[in-house]
Scaffold this motif. Structure first.
Motif, mmCIF file in Angstrom:
data_model
loop_
_atom_site.group_PDB
_atom_site.id
_atom_site.type_symbol
_atom_site.label_atom_id
_atom_site.label_comp_id
_atom_site.label_asym_id
_atom_site.label_seq_id
_atom_site.Cartn_x
_atom_site.Cartn_y
_atom_site.Cartn_z
ATOM 1 N N LYS A 15 65.389 47.248 68.911
ATOM 2 C CA LYS A 15 64.780 47.101 70.238
ATOM 3 C C LYS A 15 64.873 45.648 70.712
ATOM 4 C CE LYS A 15 61.321 50.794 70.115
ATOM 5 N NZ LYS A 15 59.876 51.068 70.063
ATOM 6 N N ALA A 16 64.566 44.728 69.814
ATOM 7 C CA ALA A 16 64.621 43.309 70.177
ATOM 8 C C ALA A 16 66.046 42.901 70.549
ATOM 9 C CB ALA A 16 64.103 42.444 69.032
ATOM 10 N N LEU A 17 67.038 43.392 69.802
ATOM 11 C CA LEU A 17 68.432 43.057 70.098
ATOM 12 C C LEU A 17 68.911 43.754 71.376
ATOM 13 C CD1 LEU A 17 70.026 43.046 66.536
ATOM 14 C CD2 LEU A 17 69.412 41.078 67.964
ATOM 15 N N LYS A 18 68.368 44.914 71.667
ATOM 16 C CA LYS A 18 68.719 45.597 72.914
ATOM 17 C C LYS A 18 68.175 44.814 74.112
ATOM 18 C CE LYS A 18 68.415 50.020 75.313
ATOM 19 N NZ LYS A 18 67.846 51.354 75.342
ATOM 20 N N ASP A 19 66.935 44.329 73.975
ATOM 21 C CA ASP A 19 66.328 43.540 75.045
ATOM 22 C C ASP A 19 66.982 42.166 75.196
ATOM 23 O OD1 ASP A 19 64.532 45.566 75.570
ATOM 24 O OD2 ASP A 19 62.863 44.622 74.495
ATOM 25 N N SER A 20 67.452 41.614 74.081
ATOM 26 C CA SER A 20 68.042 40.268 74.080
ATOM 27 C C SER A 20 69.307 40.263 73.227
ATOM 28 C CB SER A 20 67.044 39.253 73.529
ATOM 29 O OG SER A 20 65.866 39.231 74.288
ATOM 30 N N PRO A 21 70.392 40.836 73.746
ATOM 31 C CA PRO A 21 71.628 40.914 72.956
ATOM 32 C C PRO A 21 72.167 39.541 72.526
ATOM 33 C CG PRO A 21 71.878 42.111 75.040
ATOM 34 C CD PRO A 21 70.525 41.478 75.049
ATOM 35 N N SER A 22 71.787 38.497 73.241
ATOM 36 C CA SER A 22 72.271 37.158 72.876
ATOM 37 C C SER A 22 71.681 36.677 71.555
ATOM 38 C CB SER A 22 71.959 36.150 73.986
ATOM 39 O OG SER A 22 70.560 36.040 74.173
ATOM 40 N N LEU A 23 70.697 37.405 70.999
ATOM 41 C CA LEU A 23 70.134 37.043 69.695
ATOM 42 C C LEU A 23 70.982 37.573 68.531
ATOM 43 C CD1 LEU A 23 66.300 37.445 70.254
ATOM 44 C CD2 LEU A 23 67.580 35.335 69.891
ATOM 45 N N LYS A 24 71.975 38.408 68.809
ATOM 46 C CA LYS A 24 72.832 38.960 67.741
ATOM 47 C C LYS A 24 73.492 37.842 66.920
ATOM 48 C CE LYS A 24 75.044 42.456 65.762
ATOM 49 N NZ LYS A 24 74.520 43.643 65.161
ATOM 50 N N PRO A 25 74.084 36.818 67.549
ATOM 51 C CA PRO A 25 74.648 35.728 66.728
ATOM 52 C C PRO A 25 73.576 35.007 65.900
ATOM 53 C CG PRO A 25 75.478 35.584 68.980
ATOM 54 C CD PRO A 25 74.399 36.636 68.968
ATOM 55 N N TYR A 26 72.374 34.900 66.434
ATOM 56 C CA TYR A 26 71.289 34.239 65.715
ATOM 57 C C TYR A 26 70.930 35.007 64.452
ATOM 58 C CZ TYR A 26 66.710 32.340 64.574
ATOM 59 O OH TYR A 26 65.651 31.785 63.903
ATOM 60 N N ILE A 27 70.866 36.326 64.533
ATOM 61 C CA ILE A 27 70.509 37.129 63.365
ATOM 62 C C ILE A 27 71.579 36.984 62.276
ATOM 63 C CG2 ILE A 27 71.460 39.381 63.991
ATOM 64 C CD1 ILE A 27 68.804 40.625 63.091
ATOM 65 N N LEU A 28 72.830 36.849 62.695
ATOM 66 C CA LEU A 28 73.903 36.598 61.715
ATOM 67 C C LEU A 28 73.729 35.218 61.084
ATOM 68 C CD1 LEU A 28 76.906 38.075 63.720
ATOM 69 C CD2 LEU A 28 76.077 38.890 61.498
ATOM 70 N N GLU A 29 73.340 34.269 61.890
ATOM 71 C CA GLU A 29 73.151 32.887 61.435
ATOM 72 C C GLU A 29 72.038 32.770 60.393
ATOM 73 O OE1 GLU A 29 71.238 29.088 63.689
ATOM 74 O OE2 GLU A 29 72.793 30.177 64.804
ATOM 75 N N ILE A 30 70.975 33.538 60.549
ATOM 76 C CA ILE A 30 69.815 33.416 59.660
ATOM 77 C C ILE A 30 69.811 34.443 58.527
ATOM 78 C CG2 ILE A 30 68.368 32.394 61.448
ATOM 79 C CD1 ILE A 30 66.996 35.206 61.704
ATOM 80 N N PHE A 31 70.808 35.324 58.485
ATOM 81 C CA PHE A 31 70.808 36.450 57.554
ATOM 82 C C PHE A 31 70.645 36.004 56.101
ATOM 83 C CE2 PHE A 31 73.068 39.716 55.001
ATOM 84 C CZ PHE A 31 72.215 40.779 55.245
ATOM 85 N N ASP A 32 71.477 35.066 55.634
ATOM 86 C CA ASP A 32 71.413 34.649 54.227
ATOM 87 C C ASP A 32 70.083 33.976 53.890
ATOM 88 O OD1 ASP A 32 73.913 35.679 53.555
ATOM 89 O OD2 ASP A 32 74.950 33.835 54.124
ATOM 90 N N GLU A 33 69.593 33.133 54.791
ATOM 91 C CA GLU A 33 68.306 32.472 54.558
ATOM 92 C C GLU A 33 67.167 33.499 54.516
ATOM 93 O OE1 GLU A 33 65.340 29.365 56.816
ATOM 94 O OE2 GLU A 33 67.487 29.217 57.232
ATOM 95 N N CYS A 34 67.217 34.475 55.398
ATOM 96 C CA CYS A 34 66.191 35.526 55.407
ATOM 97 C C CYS A 34 66.246 36.338 54.120
ATOM 98 C CB CYS A 34 66.361 36.435 56.617
ATOM 99 S SG CYS A 34 65.872 35.664 58.173
#
Length: 165
Positions: free
Chosen positions: A98-117
């Protein structure tokens, strides 16, 4: 001369009654009273909203990964809790989507933080399970695509105690 008085009044309003400040600012923008808008606080609020969206995605991803790790590795509690964990996994996936649907520009951010998360989720899973951190795989247990896939669950790790077969 009126402008500084209005700005100090809205500044005071911001400090004294945030909701009223918000409604006043919305009304000022809708009615084109741009010179009356408390621009400094409005910009600060917009920046805060952006940071909050990022923190929400990060928190949901850590919780999702934590529950996937517990499902994969926590032998003692797996049978009793796997239904609850799977329910939580579905909830976190839905909220992230839902969050990515509302703000698709956050998709690169989620990739960026994936390993740290993932590393943060290992610590959380270790703390909550009281299992040694090295019980949990050192690299992510799936790709981001798998992690977010509503039908994907990690294979159960029957022999993860670090002991030779």
């Amino acid at each position: 001369m009126v402008k500084p008085i209005i700005q100090s009044a809205t500044q005071t309003l911001y400090d004294e009654d945030y909701y009223l400040w918000l409604m006043t600012t919305i009304n000022q923008l809708r009615t084109g009273q741009f010179s009356s808008v408390d621009l400094d606080n409005l910009l600060e609020e917009l920046e805060t909203m952006g940071r909050r969206e990022k923190r929400t995605i990060e928190s949901l991803l850590i919780k999702l990964l934590e529950h996937l790790l517990k499902l994969k590795c926590w032998d003692k509690e797996r049978e009793r809790n796997q239904g609850h964990w799977k329910g939580e996994i579905r909830t976190f996936r839905r909220e992230i989507k839902k969050a990515l649907k509302d703000s698709p520009s956050l998709k690169p951010y989620i990739l960026e933080i994936f390993d740290e998360c993932y590393q943060d989720a290992k610590i959380e899973a270790s703390d909550r399970s009281q299992l040694a951190i090295d019980i949990f795989p050192s690299i992510p247990i799936g790709s981001l695509e798998q992690i977010l896939d509503e039908n994907w669950f990690p294979e159960y790790n029957h022999n993860h105690h670090g002991k030779p077969d």
